[in-house]
Design a protein around this motif. Structure first.
Motif, short mmCIF file in Angstrom:
data_model
loop_
_atom_site.label_atom_id
_atom_site.label_comp_id
_atom_site.label_asym_id
_atom_site.label_seq_id
_atom_site.Cartn_x
_atom_site.Cartn_y
_atom_site.Cartn_z
N GLU A 329 0.82 -1.22 0.00
CA GLU A 329 0.00 0.00 0.00
C GLU A 329 0.85 1.27 0.00
O GLU A 329 0.32 2.39 0.02
N THR A 351 1.33 12.45 14.49
CA THR A 351 0.36 12.04 13.48
C THR A 351 1.03 11.85 12.11
O THR A 351 0.55 11.07 11.29
N ASN A 355 0.40 8.56 9.78
CA ASN A 355 0.03 8.60 8.36
C ASN A 355 1.06 7.87 7.49
O ASN A 355 0.74 7.47 6.37
N ASN A 359 -2.72 4.24 5.60
CA ASN A 359 -3.31 5.10 4.58
C ASN A 359 -4.78 5.38 4.92
O ASN A 359 -5.33 4.85 5.89
N ASP A 360 -5.41 6.19 4.10
CA ASP A 360 -6.80 6.61 4.40
C ASP A 360 -7.75 5.42 4.39
O ASP A 360 -8.69 5.35 5.19
N LYS A 361 -7.53 4.49 3.46
CA LYS A 361 -8.42 3.33 3.35
C LYS A 361 -8.37 2.49 4.63
O LYS A 361 -9.41 2.10 5.17
N LYS A 363 -7.36 3.44 7.62
CA LYS A 363 -7.91 4.22 8.74
C LYS A 363 -9.44 4.20 8.71
O LYS A 363 -10.08 4.04 9.76
N LYS A 364 -10.02 4.33 7.53
CA LYS A 364 -11.48 4.33 7.42
C LYS A 364 -12.06 2.97 7.80
O LYS A 364 -13.05 2.88 8.55
N SER A 369 -9.62 7.95 13.54
CA SER A 369 -9.59 9.37 13.26
C SER A 369 -8.51 10.02 14.12
O SER A 369 -8.37 9.70 15.30
N LYS A 371 -8.35 13.35 14.50
CA LYS A 371 -8.80 14.71 14.82
C LYS A 371 -8.72 15.02 16.30
O LYS A 371 -8.49 16.16 16.72
#
Length: 391
Positions: A329, A351, A355, A359-361, A363-364, A369, A371
């Motif tokens: 990935e 953070t 990262n 990756n975003d996938k 994490k989702k 998150s 934030k």
């Protein structure tokens, strides 16, 4: 009454020690290894996906309070559903639950009877389920897991420096130092004496080279501790009566040995050698981790002129290994991993590093998150859960 309970606890420790097999003082160093893990670094890295290795990943955010702020994580121990963290600068052990909720803090640095003079290492005693804290100069202090004082295990000589330790069995400790001739010493609690001395690392390694970093010294199983150093491809088994090679990595022509170094060079001269591309291309000399569980060995090290981090996972059952740079990935395998039977842990410094690992996938899919993360608060721990088919 409290003093009486403490005395009874210490008497129990001594009683357990006299029950150990102390028939012989003979100690043995065996320079023979039955397990050699051969890795070909000239082959291309394997194309391995995050999903090939892990079924999930989650964040354990350590709770931050006004008076509960870690300066640095010097050592971390996962025990049952608890996380114990040593912070040397604050001279304390912080306790969190498995979700990161703050529970308690042991901070008793001082000269009192229930205090420790300084804090250089700690571990959980699997025989007593107590906490043992090492003072560099004053021996070992024992506390229960609620941080109530139990007693002390003094060393035979006052002012005798010990920098790290591990529990071998109920009455034996492996002690590590960088000042005496032998770096590993086997200490018998009941007899208050050294029963074995091993490993002679030349003093110039610690004084003049950058090789004397973090290393492994911990209880492996009943009657055995494991030991390795950050420049060594060998993991040793330490018992009450012997030290032998438990397993070693074989990188062929890239194997490094401190015997290759000239002991008469200065710090600046060593720095130039280790910074040189030729040296980095031809030696595996800097390990970030050497770990194992029941089904695999893991080694992580830097290699090549760009000091890329490589991770090798060696299957104990099949004898096959995978060599990983970045995952498919485009993300990094976690650095400085802590390995248990079911999970792998790492402590990212911020953070940006998270990262780099996720990756975003991913994490989702894992409901992660960043934030709510506070850069000025306590750190987070990433918990990777191994795929069940790899157990």
């Amino acid at each position: 009454m409290k003093n009486r309970v403490i005395s009874l606890e210490l008497c129990l420790i001594v009683f357990m020690c006299y029950g150990c097999d102390n028939q012989s003082n003979k100690t043995i160093y065996e320079n023979v290894c039955d397990v050699a893990l051969t890795v070909d670094l000239d082959l291309e890295n394997d194309k391995v996906s995050f999903y090939d290795l892990f079924e999930s990943v989650s964040i354990i955010q350590l709770e931050t309070k006004e008076d509960i702020l870690l300066h640095r994580i010097d050592k971390i121990v996962f025990h049952n559903d608890s996380i114990f963290i040593m912070d040397k600068k604050q001279g304390g052990i912080f306790l969190f639950d498995s979700k990161g909720k703050y529970l308690n803090k042991l901070s008793k640095q001082g000269n009192g009877p229930d205090e420790y003079f300084d804090l250089s290492d700690f571990t959980i005693n699997k025989y007593t389920n107590n906490l043992e804290l090492l003072s560099t100069y004053r021996g070992i202090s024992c506390y229960d897991l609620n941080f109530n004082f139990i007693g002390k295990i003094p060393f035979s000589d006052k002012g005798w420096l010990v920098h790290r330790f591990a529990i071998i069995d109920s009455c034996t400790r492996a002690l590590f130092n960088i000042v005496r001739t032998h770096n590993i010493e086997i200490y018998d609690i009941s007899e208050k004496k050294i029963k074995g001395e091993y490993i002679e690392v030349p003093k110039f390694i610690y004084r003049n080279t950058p090789l004397g970093g973090p290393f492994l010294l911990e209880n492996m199983q009943k009657g055995e501790a494991t030991f390795t150093q950050p420049f060594s491809r060998i993991v040793y088994s330490v018992t009450p009566s012997s030290l032998k090679e438990r397993y070693k990595w074989d990188f062929g022509k890239y194997n490094f040995s401190i015997e290759k170094l000239d002991p008469e060079l200065s710090q600046d001269e060593y720095s130039k050698i280790f910074a040189g591309n030729s040296f980095k291309r031809n030696n595996v000399y800097s390990f970030l981790a050497n770990a194992e569980n029941s089904w695999s060995y893991l080694s992580q090290f830097t290699f090549g002129s760009e000091s890329h981090v490589l991770t090798v996972l060696y299957d104990k059952t099949t004898g096959k290994y995978i060599k990983i740079g970045d995952l498919k990935e485009g993300i990094s395998f976690p650095y400085y991993p802590i390995v248990t039977e079911e999970c792998l842990y790492t402590v990212p410094r911020d953070t940006f590093v998270v990262n780099r690992y996720l990756n975003d996938k991913i994490k989702k899919e894992n409901f992660i998150s960043l934030k709510q993360y506070e850069e000025d608060g306590n750190p987070m721990i990433l918990q990777y859960r191994f795929n069940k088919h790899t157990e």
